[in-house]
Scaffold this active site. Structure first.
Site, mmCIF file in Angstrom:
data_model
loop_
_atom_site.group_PDB
_atom_site.id
_atom_site.type_symbol
_atom_site.label_atom_id
_atom_site.label_comp_id
_atom_site.label_asym_id
_atom_site.label_seq_id
_atom_site.Cartn_x
_atom_site.Cartn_y
_atom_site.Cartn_z
ATOM 1 N N TYR A 277 -3.737 -0.718 9.615
ATOM 2 C CA TYR A 277 -3.544 -1.190 8.234
ATOM 3 C C TYR A 277 -2.176 -0.768 7.707
ATOM 4 O O TYR A 277 -1.465 -1.565 7.093
ATOM 5 C CB TYR A 277 -4.657 -0.617 7.355
ATOM 6 N N SER B 54 0.854 -1.185 0.000
ATOM 7 C CA SER B 54 0.000 0.000 0.000
ATOM 8 C C SER B 54 0.889 1.233 0.000
ATOM 9 O O SER B 54 2.003 1.214 0.542
ATOM 10 C CB SER B 54 -0.894 0.016 1.236
#
Length: 263
Positions: A154, A141
């Site tokens: 996350y 990410s």
């Protein structure tokens, strides 16, 4: 360009929807046989049908990778399918900040993003090494480099994914198996739009949150001037999966429109 992937086999975890489904279809376009993975039989079957329509072999394997033994069973199914390309795409995201996050949230982020990647990879690696060629591709990410204050759990879990991908590449030295990571920026998916709609509704702005220009300006300003598409990620994965990427190993490829490092 021919990516020389015809006849190869691939497992794409979390490929019953979103980015994973597009990766599966893109690999099929290049001639890969694809094992589609998901938790919903109907959704996975629909993707497998689209994959098979490309003229390749498509099968489905189901299971929640966070449940005991499921990741290992999925990997063994991939081995029997003849998969020498592993795309570790499955991984949930949730919004938590430092004030609201609980230990259970941190645990869930790592159990959903890190441990399944480890378990599937560990189980499939012996067959890749025995074959003398293979690809392990993880999905990171942009939050790895620019941690998001509203997605702290996350962001940390995805940072671990990138770190372990680099260590895996070193571990596999001389085996013919490479390990690389693709880190998406803000990608247009139904789940992303739901997140922005929910955020807009919580702020009393019902019906907002679907205008791409506004999202780019307020949330994801980047030199490319747009949001990413699942196809952008799938194209990067297909290249890294191919024999053309034999000399690319241990990298994090950021596909984020240049948002990383943008003021």
């Amino acid at each position: 360009m021919d990516l020389q992937l015809a006849g190869q086999g691939a497992l794409v975890t979390g490929s019953s929807s979103g980015i994973g489904a597009t990766i599966a279809e893109t690999l099929a376009d290049e001639g890969c046989n694809v094992l589609v993975h998901g938790r919903s039989a109907g959704a996975a079957a629909a993707v497998a049908e689209r994959v098979a329509a490309r003229g390749v072999r498509a099968e489905v394997v189901l299971g929640d990778l966070t449940e005991p033994g499921v990741a290992e069973q999925v990997a063994l199914t991939a081995r029997d399918f003849g998969a020498h390309i592993l795309v570790n795409n499955a991984g949930p995201f949730a919004e938590h900040d430092w004030d609201s996050s609980q230990p259970s949230d941190w645990r869930a982020a790592f159990e959903g993003n890190v441990l399944p990647t480890v378990r599937v990879s560990q189980t499939l690696l012996p067959s890749l090494r025995a074959h003398g060629w293979g690809r392990v591709i993880t999905i990171g990410s942009r939050a790895v480099r620019t941690p998001l204050p509203n997605m702290v759990t996350y962001s940390a879990a995805k940072a671990a994914v990138v770190n372990m991908t680099t260590s895996l590449a070193r571990h596999l030295a001389g085996t013919g198996v490479t390990a690389n990571c693709v880190s998406p920026g803000v990608i247009v998916t139904p789940s992303m739009y739901r997140m922005f709609e929910e955020r807009a509704a919580a702020g009393g702005n019902e019906g907002a949150g679907r205008d791409e220009a506004d999202i780019v300006a307020e949330y994801a300003p980047n030199p490319s001037g747009r949001l990413g598409r699942p196809q952008d990620i799938a194209a990067a994965v297909a290249y890294l999966a191919s024999p053309l990427a034999d000399y690319v190993n241990g990298i994090e490829l950021r596909v984020d429109g240049g948002i990383t490092g943008t003021p």
